[in-house]
Scaffold this motif. Sequence first.
Motif, PDB file in Angstrom:
ATOM      1  N   SER A 105      31.959  39.253  41.321  1.00 28.47           N
ATOM      2  CA  SER A 105      31.982  40.706  41.203  1.00 28.47           C
ATOM      3  C   SER A 105      32.714  41.118  39.938  1.00 28.47           C
ATOM      4  O   SER A 105      33.703  40.494  39.559  1.00 28.47           O
ATOM      5  N   GLU A 106      32.246  42.184  39.309  1.00 31.58           N
ATOM      6  CA  GLU A 106      32.952  42.743  38.150  1.00 31.58           C
ATOM      7  C   GLU A 106      34.347  43.190  38.553  1.00 31.58           C
ATOM      8  O   GLU A 106      35.265  43.202  37.754  1.00 31.58           O
ATOM      9  N   GLU A 107      34.521  43.566  39.812  1.00 38.35           N
ATOM     10  CA  GLU A 107      35.778  44.113  40.310  1.00 38.35           C
ATOM     11  C   GLU A 107      36.614  43.081  41.048  1.00 38.35           C
ATOM     12  O   GLU A 107      37.498  43.440  41.812  1.00 38.35           O
ATOM     13  N   LEU A 108      36.359  41.799  40.848  1.00 38.69           N
ATOM     14  CA  LEU A 108      37.074  40.765  41.571  1.00 38.69           C
ATOM     15  C   LEU A 108      38.529  40.730  41.158  1.00 38.69           C
ATOM     16  O   LEU A 108      38.859  40.564  39.997  1.00 38.69           O
ATOM     17  N   ASN A 109      39.403  40.884  42.136  1.00 37.64           N
ATOM     18  CA  ASN A 109      40.834  40.912  41.891  1.00 37.64           C
ATOM     19  C   ASN A 109      41.481  39.818  42.734  1.00 37.64           C
ATOM     20  O   ASN A 109      41.428  39.868  43.956  1.00 37.64           O
ATOM     21  N   VAL A 110      42.091  38.837  42.088  1.00 38.34           N
ATOM     22  CA  VAL A 110      42.704  37.720  42.810  1.00 38.34           C
ATOM     23  C   VAL A 110      44.233  37.795  42.779  1.00 38.34           C
ATOM     24  O   VAL A 110      44.906  36.829  43.126  1.00 38.34           O
ATOM     25  N   SER A 111      44.781  38.946  42.420  1.00 33.10           N
ATOM     26  CA  SER A 111      46.229  39.057  42.261  1.00 33.10           C
ATOM     27  C   SER A 111      47.003  38.849  43.568  1.00 33.10           C
ATOM     28  O   SER A 111      48.176  38.506  43.525  1.00 33.10           O
ATOM     29  N   SER A 112      46.357  39.006  44.712  1.00 35.83           N
ATOM     30  CA  SER A 112      47.062  38.818  45.982  1.00 35.83           C
ATOM     31  C   SER A 112      47.072  37.357  46.432  1.00 35.83           C
ATOM     32  O   SER A 112      47.732  37.015  47.402  1.00 35.83           O
TER      33      SER A 112
END
Length: 116
Positions: A105-112
Amino acid sequence: MKIYQFNKEAGKRVTKFDSDFVMSRITQTQNSAHVGCIYLEAGGVIGFHEAVLPQLLLVVAGEGWVRGDSNEYIKIQKGQAAFWNKGEWHETKTPNGLTAIVIESEELNVSSMKAL
């Protein structure tokens, strides 16, 4: 209620980029996120190619080796995930077999996620 399956038999064989694996797609959101389940058999490979979107590979069974732009392979196993940015070249291979969930995804956020 509906019951669905995402096992190997529900998937399709992929051979692009000199790859040889079965992928079962799971869902696609309105925000252009793709989630799938990949089944790599012993000796299987997801060939070296450029990530079209940010991509997260979550190993749920087995183990293998991953690499990014460099030629250095890193061992990955059940419970670990590899993340590649959009445009990053990458490859996954396994000597004994590996099953993984893939999210793109363009919005993939793995910061968590907890980094190793």
